[in-house]
Structure formats: C-alpha cells, structure tokens
Motif scaffolding. Structure first.
Motif, short mmCIF file in Angstrom:
data_model
loop_
_atom_site.label_atom_id
_atom_site.label_comp_id
_atom_site.label_asym_id
_atom_site.label_seq_id
_atom_site.Cartn_x
_atom_site.Cartn_y
_atom_site.Cartn_z
N ARG A 33 -10.62 0.61 12.47
CA ARG A 33 -9.54 -0.39 12.42
C ARG A 33 -8.88 -0.40 11.04
N VAL A 34 -9.65 -0.16 10.00
CA VAL A 34 -9.06 -0.07 8.66
C VAL A 34 -8.04 1.07 8.63
N ARG A 35 -8.42 2.22 9.15
CA ARG A 35 -7.51 3.37 9.17
C ARG A 35 -6.26 3.06 10.00
N GLU A 36 -6.44 2.39 11.13
CA GLU A 36 -5.29 2.04 11.97
C GLU A 36 -4.34 1.10 11.23
N THR A 37 -4.91 0.12 10.54
CA THR A 37 -4.08 -0.84 9.82
C THR A 37 -3.29 -0.16 8.71
N ILE A 38 -3.92 0.74 7.98
CA ILE A 38 -3.23 1.45 6.91
C ILE A 38 -2.13 2.34 7.49
N ASP A 39 -2.40 2.99 8.61
CA ASP A 39 -1.37 3.80 9.26
C ASP A 39 -0.18 2.94 9.67
N GLU A 40 -0.45 1.74 10.21
CA GLU A 40 0.63 0.84 10.61
C GLU A 40 1.46 0.41 9.40
N LEU A 41 0.78 0.15 8.28
CA LEU A 41 1.47 -0.23 7.05
C LEU A 41 2.40 0.88 6.58
N LYS A 42 1.90 2.11 6.58
CA LYS A 42 2.72 3.23 6.11
C LYS A 42 3.91 3.48 7.03
N GLN A 43 3.72 3.25 8.34
CA GLN A 43 4.83 3.42 9.26
C GLN A 43 5.89 2.34 9.07
N ALA A 44 5.44 1.12 8.74
CA ALA A 44 6.38 0.02 8.54
C ALA A 44 7.15 0.16 7.23
N PHE A 45 6.50 0.72 6.22
CA PHE A 45 7.13 0.89 4.90
C PHE A 45 6.95 2.34 4.46
N PHE A 49 7.64 3.98 -0.88
CA PHE A 49 6.65 2.92 -1.11
C PHE A 49 5.28 3.52 -1.44
N GLU A 50 4.61 2.89 -2.41
CA GLU A 50 3.23 3.24 -2.72
C GLU A 50 2.38 1.99 -2.47
N HIS A 51 1.42 2.08 -1.58
CA HIS A 51 0.68 0.91 -1.13
C HIS A 51 -0.62 0.75 -1.90
N MET A 52 -0.92 -0.50 -2.28
CA MET A 52 -2.11 -0.81 -3.06
C MET A 52 -3.02 -1.75 -2.28
N PHE A 53 -4.31 -1.46 -2.30
CA PHE A 53 -5.32 -2.32 -1.69
C PHE A 53 -5.86 -3.25 -2.76
N ALA A 54 -5.88 -4.57 -2.49
CA ALA A 54 -6.41 -5.54 -3.45
C ALA A 54 -7.93 -5.47 -3.46
N ALA A 55 -8.51 -5.07 -4.57
CA ALA A 55 -9.95 -4.90 -4.65
C ALA A 55 -10.69 -6.21 -4.38
N LYS A 56 -10.05 -7.36 -4.65
CA LYS A 56 -10.72 -8.63 -4.41
C LYS A 56 -11.01 -8.84 -2.93
N LEU A 66 -13.12 4.35 1.09
CA LEU A 66 -12.47 4.50 2.40
C LEU A 66 -10.96 4.35 2.29
N VAL A 67 -10.49 3.27 1.64
CA VAL A 67 -9.03 3.07 1.56
C VAL A 67 -8.39 4.13 0.67
N ARG A 68 -9.12 4.61 -0.34
CA ARG A 68 -8.58 5.70 -1.17
C ARG A 68 -8.36 6.96 -0.33
N ARG A 69 -9.35 7.29 0.51
CA ARG A 69 -9.21 8.47 1.36
C ARG A 69 -8.07 8.31 2.36
N CYS A 70 -7.73 7.06 2.67
CA CYS A 70 -6.63 6.80 3.60
C CYS A 70 -5.27 6.79 2.90
N GLY A 71 -5.27 7.09 1.60
CA GLY A 71 -4.00 7.21 0.88
C GLY A 71 -3.52 5.96 0.18
N MET A 72 -4.40 4.97 0.00
CA MET A 72 -4.01 3.75 -0.70
C MET A 72 -4.31 3.87 -2.19
#
Length: 227
Positions: A33-45, A49-56, A66-72
């Motif tokens: 689901r994490v991978r799906e969400t990141i894919d949806e984000l990249k498709q929307a923007f 755009f360079e997308h950042m994951f909030a470490a908090k 995981l999020v780094r490997r997904c391109g975040m």
C-alpha cells in the motif's frame, strides 16, 4: 488490513520470535500500500516535482529505506531524524532539514552533511549567514514563509494563521520587503518553503498558501533579475 491478514501477520510475528513477553509491541507496515500511495502521488504531481516523505510520520530505518527505494526524498525536523535519514541511504540532496529551532551544533551538522535547509526566522538567518560565508557546497537554502492564509479544522495543527509561531509571517509589517532584500543581498538564498497545516486542512487553503509563496518567489525573481 482485514481481520484475516491481521491474524496471519500476528501469527507469523509470534512464530518468528518478533513478539514475546520481552517485546510485547511491534509495528507493521503494508508495504504494497505504501508503494501504491507513492505511485498515486507521482501520477498526480508528475514532471518537475520532487516528493519528500516526512520522517516524523515513521522514522524506522526500514520504513525510510522503503520510501527511498520508491523514489521519495526525506524531510527531517530534528538532528535525530537527519541521522536516521542518512543511515537509511538518502543522499544529502534528497534531504530537506526543517527543524524550527536550530542550535549552533545542529546547524554545523547540517552544513557538514550538505542537506537542503529551510530558515525559520530572521534571527536564525544571522546564524546561517555566518556559516554560509564559508561556502554552501551546493545546498539549497531559503526561508520558511508563513503565508497567513488561515486555519484548518484543527487549530492546534494549523501553521498559517496570523499568529502561527513558525516561519516568517509574510503579511507582518516590513517582512515581505525584508525577505526580498535578503535574497537580493545574499545570492546563496535560492529557495522558499511553506507549510499551511498538518491535518484538517482543505485543498483550497493549501492552494492559497502555495499561491502566495509562489507570488513572492516571482517578485523576488523580478527584483533580482534572475531565478
């Protein structure tokens, strides 16, 4: 996850020794689901755009990997989060440092690591300027702007009201002019940051915040004669 998946995950964790009397608590992430969400984000923007994951949101090393490997990229707001992001394999240019109250030691580490930096206020700018004089090493550095567009549904999470404590309040007397002057006099300032709200924020309010900071960026570019 449905109950069946919950039961299978818990059973596997117990059988694998991940949960026992000494370790009664564990966190599990549905990586698909994490991978799906990141894919949806990249498709929307898409595009620039360079997308950042909030470490908090989850600072566990495996989650960050995981999020780094997904391109975040990774947005960090403390010295500990910065070190965790580096350990997770993020390159310095993939990390943005946003801590609102930065000590001298933290700023020294930020410049040593060479990550991107958002300055919270004019007082902090003076501490940053001392270090930038020795060179920025290609870092992106700029001010965090409070666009003062109002609160979302949750007042405690809102960061763009007239009295929000983080960032330079854009509409306060003289602040806009001072920001433009500082960008003109310090060419190493090359970015802007804004954060409207963490939760309970409408899309319209977020867009209004981005619009005001984009307008400021265009005004700075016009005043400097360059981007």
């Amino acid at each position: 996850m449905d109950n069946g998946i919950h039961e299978r995950v818990l059973s596997a964790a117990i059988e694998g020794g991940l949960l026992d009397e000494e370790t009664p608590l564990a966190g599990f992430v549905v990586t698909s689901r994490v991978r799906e969400t990141i894919d949806e984000l990249k498709q929307a923007f898409p595009g620039h755009f360079e997308h950042m994951f909030a470490a908090k949101a989850n600072s566990m090393r495996r989650a960050l990997e995981l999020v780094r490997r997904c391109g975040m990229g990774c947005e960090v707001a403390s010295a500990g989060e910065l070190e965790q992001a580096l350990r997770a394999g993020f390159a310095p240019q993939q990390i943005v440092f946003d801590e609102p109250a930065k000590t001298a030691d933290v700023l020294d580490r930020v410049f040593e690591a060479g990550v991107h930096l958002n300055i919270d206020n004019f007082q902090e700018f003076e501490r940053v300027r001392e270090r930038a004089a020795a060179g920025t090493g290609g870092m992106d550095i700029g001010f965090r702007i409070n666009p003062q567009v109002g609160a979302g549904r949750i007042d405690a999470m809102s960061t763009a009201t007239a009295s929000s404590k983080f960032g330079v309040a854009l509409e306060d007397d003289g602040n806009r002019e001072e920001v433009i002057r500082l960008y003109r006099d310090n060419p190493w300032l090359n970015s802007l940051h804004t954060h409207v709200c963490s939760q309970g924020c409408s899309q319209e309010l977020m867009v209004a915040g981005v619009r005001k900071v984009t307008s400021l960026a265009e005004e700075i570019n016009a005043a400097l004669g360059r981007q």
